[in-house]
Structures are given as C-alpha cells and as structure tokens.
Design a protein around this motif. Structure first.
Motif, PDB file in Angstrom:
ATOM      1  N   TYR A  77       0.812  -1.213   0.000  1.00 44.50           N
ATOM      2  CA  TYR A  77       0.000   0.000   0.000  1.00 44.50           C
ATOM      3  C   TYR A  77       0.852   1.273   0.000  1.00 44.50           C
ATOM      4  N   GLU A  79       2.484   2.645  -2.393  1.00 45.13           N
ATOM      5  CA  GLU A  79       2.280   3.454  -3.594  1.00 45.13           C
ATOM      6  C   GLU A  79       1.069   4.372  -3.469  1.00 45.13           C
ATOM      7  N   TYR A  80       0.105   4.018  -2.615  1.00 45.62           N
ATOM      8  CA  TYR A  80      -1.088   4.847  -2.447  1.00 45.62           C
ATOM      9  C   TYR A  80      -0.859   5.990  -1.460  1.00 45.62           C
ATOM     10  N   ASN A 110      -3.240   8.477 -10.173  1.00 46.47           N
ATOM     11  CA  ASN A 110      -2.589   8.244  -8.886  1.00 46.47           C
ATOM     12  C   ASN A 110      -3.605   8.351  -7.751  1.00 46.47           C
ATOM     13  N   ASP A 112      -5.021   7.814  -4.078  1.00 49.54           N
ATOM     14  CA  ASP A 112      -4.269   7.717  -2.826  1.00 49.54           C
ATOM     15  C   ASP A 112      -5.187   7.355  -1.681  1.00 49.54           C
ATOM     16  N   LEU A 113      -4.591   6.780  -0.656  1.00 50.37           N
ATOM     17  CA  LEU A 113      -5.273   6.499   0.601  1.00 50.37           C
ATOM     18  C   LEU A 113      -4.806   7.435   1.709  1.00 50.37           C
ATOM     19  N   ILE A 185     -10.083   1.188  -4.494  1.00 46.24           N
ATOM     20  CA  ILE A 185      -9.152   2.211  -4.039  1.00 46.24           C
ATOM     21  C   ILE A 185      -9.680   3.605  -4.381  1.00 46.24           C
ATOM     22  N   ARG A 186     -10.252   3.757  -5.572  1.00 46.39           N
ATOM     23  CA  ARG A 186     -10.806   5.056  -5.966  1.00 46.39           C
ATOM     24  C   ARG A 186     -12.027   5.419  -5.129  1.00 46.39           C
ATOM     25  N   CYS A 189     -10.748   6.591  -1.826  1.00 48.12           N
ATOM     26  CA  CYS A 189     -10.191   7.932  -2.005  1.00 48.12           C
ATOM     27  C   CYS A 189     -11.297   8.976  -2.075  1.00 48.12           C
TER      28      CYS A 189
END
Length: 265
Positions: A77, A79-80, A110, A112-113, A185-186, A189
């Motif tokens: 994770y 990269e997020y 990109n 992100d979290l 993930i989106r 976000c």
C-alpha cells in the motif's frame, strides 16, 4: 603382398570409409517433461525473481499464498501514499467544489489512501475535542460541573472509521454486482476526501447558537453528499441505477446530521 600391409587399419586415412558397425544403436525417444521440470525460457512474469516456472505442483500454491500475503503487507500500500502537498491540496479543494464532478479524472493516474487515513483521523480528534468544548460552553452558564467525556473518542472513531471503510466497500460490491467495473481504491479515495468539509464545519459548530449550527450542518451535508453523488454519476449512467446516487447522498447527509446530534447538542 605381405600380411603386415594387408592388416594395416585404413579408418584413419583421408577419404577412407569406416567399416559398418554391426552393433545396434540406442534410438532416442523424447519424453514429456515431468510435473516439476522447468519450462524454458525463464518466467518473465510477475514472479520472475523465482527463476524458472514449474508446471503444477507448488507453483500455484505459492502464487495464491503470495497474493494473500500482499493483501496484508504494508509494502503493498506504499504506492497509495506517494503524494505531495500540492496534490493533496488540489484534491481537498476539489472536495469543496462538488459541482464539477471530475474527481475521478483527477485521481485516475494516482489514487491515494493518504486522504482517507489523514482526514478520517483528523475528524476523529476534532470531534472528540471540539465536541467537548461545545458542551463546556453550553454548560458554562449553568452551575453544573463539567467533565471531559471520553466516550466521544470511542463514538467518533467507530462512526468515522466504520463509515469511511465500510460504506465505500458496500457501494463497490453493489456496483460490481450490477456488472459495472469499479475500483475500490478510488472509492476509498473519494469518500475519504468527502469528509474534509466535515472537519471544517466541526470548528464552526462550536458556536453556541442552535440556528447557526443547523445552518452549518445542512450546508456541510449538502456539500459532502453532492461531492460523492455527482462523482458516482460517472459510474452510474442508467436511469435505473439512480437509486445508488440517492442512497450515497442520503448516507453522507445522515453522517453529518449524526455528528451534529451526538457531538454538538
């Protein structure tokens, strides 16, 4: 002719023909590769570091194990969370302007979290502290004693973290069940940044005027809910699926009203 000359071997002379051997040669019979024999060329896929890929056996089990290990690995994770200040500020400002509805296009390259974790944690601490300050101001006029309510921390953590994680997960499975491609993930976000306006409104809810509090609550609920619903519209194009947008709007507004009723009343 002398016998010494007749018995002279001619196999080493240039142009000579060797004698035919009467021994039977072993014929080559190709065999199928065994179950654990390597496949050439080497594996160039995601498991290239493991060397040659094998057929069956432990390969499939190791791939399945590595896949589940990646889910519970922190390095999966990282990269997020690779975002800078300018990028986060741009996304925070986008959450305050829900009419554009282009948030997914901004995070497509990109997602992100960082916003989900940072904004949710900030909202928990803000609700816990500002909520107690609001109750102190309301009880300052009376003679009753005031005590810091630790339960505000528990309620804020359970409600905020539970909402930010489970609600996007539920909408993700619902949209996938309807045959629409989506990214979890989106979604995380999107819902994470939608809570930013609640952080700002929590500071204003400390004002001990009930009319202003409800006005601020309605404005924050409309902004946050519109931000989620208008961006989900890119996934939900059919009129038959408009109930998803209505449900997302209602849940986001319900969270804002719950914050007002529990922490600032």
């Amino acid at each position: 002719m002398d016998d010494s000359y007749t018995n002279f071997p001619t196999s080493h002379l240039v142009g000579s023909v060797p004698a035919v051997l009467t021994e039977e040669k072993n014929s080559y019979k190709p065999q199928a590769p065994a179950a654990n024999s390597p496949i050439l060329p080497p594996n160039n896929g995601p498991n290239a570091g493991r060397g040659y890929q094998t057929l069956g056996g432990e390969g499939d089990g190791q791939q399945s194990t590595n896949r589940w290990n990646g889910v519970f690995s922190v390095s999966s994770y990282t990269e997020y969370f690779n975002v800078d200040t300018d990028l986060v500020l741009n996304r925070l400002m986008s959450s305050l302007n829900p009419t554009t509805g282009d948030f997914f296009s901004k995070i497509d390259a990109n997602p992100d979290l960082y916003g989900l974790v940072w904004i949710s944690t900030t909202l928990v601490f803000v609700l816990s502290s500002i909520g107690n300050c609001a109750t102190y101001l309301m009880q300052s006029d009376s003679n009753s004693s005031w005590n810091f309510d630790v339960n505000y921390v528990n309620v804020a953590a359970c409600s905020v973290y539970g909402y930010a994680l489970l609600v996007p997960l539920g909408f993700y499975f619902l949209i996938r069940y309807m045959g629409i491609s989506a990214s979890l993930i989106r979604f995380w976000c999107l819902w994470g940044y939608s809570l930013f306006v609640l952080v700002l409104s929590s500071f204003l809810l400390i004002i001990p005027v009930e009319f202003l509090r409800w006005t601020i609550t309605i404005a924050a609920a409309t902004t946050s809910a519109s931000f989620v619903a208008l961006n989900l519209r890119t996934y939900v194009q059919s009129d038959d699926l408009m109930m998803i947008l209505v449900a997302s709007f209602a849940l986001q507004a319900a969270l804002t009203i719950f914050i007002k009723m529990w922490f600032f009343s």
